[in-house]
Design a protein around this motif. Sequence first.
Motif, PDB file in Angstrom:
ATOM      1  N   VAL A  54      -9.372  17.421 -33.153  1.00 50.19           N
ATOM      2  CA  VAL A  54      -8.047  16.915 -33.498  1.00 50.19           C
ATOM      3  C   VAL A  54      -7.946  16.816 -35.012  1.00 50.19           C
ATOM      4  O   VAL A  54      -8.911  16.409 -35.670  1.00 50.19           O
ATOM      5  N   GLN A  55      -6.778  17.176 -35.568  1.00 49.38           N
ATOM      6  CA  GLN A  55      -6.510  16.970 -36.981  1.00 49.38           C
ATOM      7  C   GLN A  55      -5.350  16.002 -37.119  1.00 49.38           C
ATOM      8  O   GLN A  55      -4.335  16.121 -36.440  1.00 49.38           O
ATOM      9  N   LEU A  56      -5.522  15.047 -38.031  1.00 54.71           N
ATOM     10  CA  LEU A  56      -4.500  14.050 -38.342  1.00 54.71           C
ATOM     11  C   LEU A  56      -4.224  14.144 -39.829  1.00 54.71           C
ATOM     12  O   LEU A  56      -5.160  14.115 -40.633  1.00 54.71           O
ATOM     13  N   TRP A  57      -2.964  14.230 -40.222  1.00 52.39           N
ATOM     14  CA  TRP A  57      -2.580  14.468 -41.613  1.00 52.39           C
ATOM     15  C   TRP A  57      -1.806  13.298 -42.206  1.00 52.39           C
ATOM     16  O   TRP A  57      -1.254  12.472 -41.492  1.00 52.39           O
ATOM     17  N   GLY A  58      -1.753  13.255 -43.524  1.00 53.60           N
ATOM     18  CA  GLY A  58      -0.879  12.351 -44.263  1.00 53.60           C
ATOM     19  C   GLY A  58      -1.357  10.912 -44.297  1.00 53.60           C
ATOM     20  O   GLY A  58      -2.549  10.613 -44.188  1.00 53.60           O
ATOM     21  N   ASN A  59      -0.383  10.003 -44.468  1.00 48.07           N
ATOM     22  CA  ASN A  59      -0.679   8.572 -44.557  1.00 48.07           C
ATOM     23  C   ASN A  59      -1.401   8.062 -43.326  1.00 48.07           C
ATOM     24  O   ASN A  59      -2.232   7.160 -43.410  1.00 48.07           O
ATOM     25  N   SER A  60      -1.094   8.632 -42.184  1.00 54.72           N
ATOM     26  CA  SER A  60      -1.745   8.203 -40.947  1.00 54.72           C
ATOM     27  C   SER A  60      -3.249   8.438 -41.011  1.00 54.72           C
ATOM     28  O   SER A  60      -4.030   7.618 -40.548  1.00 54.72           O
ATOM     29  N   SER A 126       0.500   5.046 -34.890  1.00 50.74           N
ATOM     30  CA  SER A 126       0.593   5.943 -36.024  1.00 50.74           C
ATOM     31  C   SER A 126       1.465   7.120 -35.666  1.00 50.74           C
ATOM     32  O   SER A 126       1.462   7.585 -34.542  1.00 50.74           O
ATOM     33  N   SER A 127       2.173   7.604 -36.631  1.00 52.19           N
ATOM     34  CA  SER A 127       2.943   8.820 -36.458  1.00 52.19           C
ATOM     35  C   SER A 127       2.931   9.581 -37.765  1.00 52.19           C
ATOM     36  O   SER A 127       3.097   8.998 -38.818  1.00 52.19           O
ATOM     37  N   ASN A 128       2.741  10.873 -37.715  1.00 52.12           N
ATOM     38  CA  ASN A 128       2.751  11.682 -38.922  1.00 52.12           C
ATOM     39  C   ASN A 128       4.142  11.780 -39.518  1.00 52.12           C
ATOM     40  O   ASN A 128       4.300  12.232 -40.625  1.00 52.12           O
ATOM     41  N   ARG A 129       5.159  11.367 -38.790  1.00 54.62           N
ATOM     42  CA  ARG A 129       6.516  11.453 -39.307  1.00 54.62           C
ATOM     43  C   ARG A 129       6.829  10.299 -40.250  1.00 54.62           C
ATOM     44  O   ARG A 129       7.822  10.306 -40.930  1.00 54.62           O
TER      45      ARG A 129
END
Length: 164
Positions: A54-60, A126-129
């Motif tokens: 799994v990849q999680l991006w940004g502030n999350s 958490s949400s990448n949005r």
Amino acid sequence: MTDLNHVVLIGRLTHDAELKYLPNGSPVSNLSIAVNRNKKEGDQWVEQTSFFNVQLWGNSAENLKQYLVKGKMIAVDGELRQDRWEKDGQTQSKVYIYSRNIQLLGGKEGGSGGNAGGYNPGNYQSSNRGSYQPKQRDTGNPQPDYDDGMSYGGDSGFTEDIPF
């Protein structure tokens, strides 16, 4: 027409989240989850495990790193993506889940329930949005925000012209 590519999985992290930064400064966290299922073989039920990257991006990725530890149960909502490259003249590929949303569900298996340090897994998502934000909490106010009387005539707060 766009094809549908949507994945929802619940599983346990197989290792602590690895947070890295791209040259442009974007944070990315790489995770791996184990998802168990039972399968009947003859007269016995056998547990089988599948592993997913799994990849999680940004502030999350930055904000959740401290909570994404080995054994933590999470729900992942995202889409499948495939990276392709060439190595020694052979085409290689890897499929992973690009996470749009990660929900923290519980503590480590056999652990203290995941509440060490005041963390409550039910209060954050958490949400990448957007940024990492607490969910709305119940204030414990027993009084409803509306008139719950049984009489709907007179001054009940409802108008006769309903806009829908």
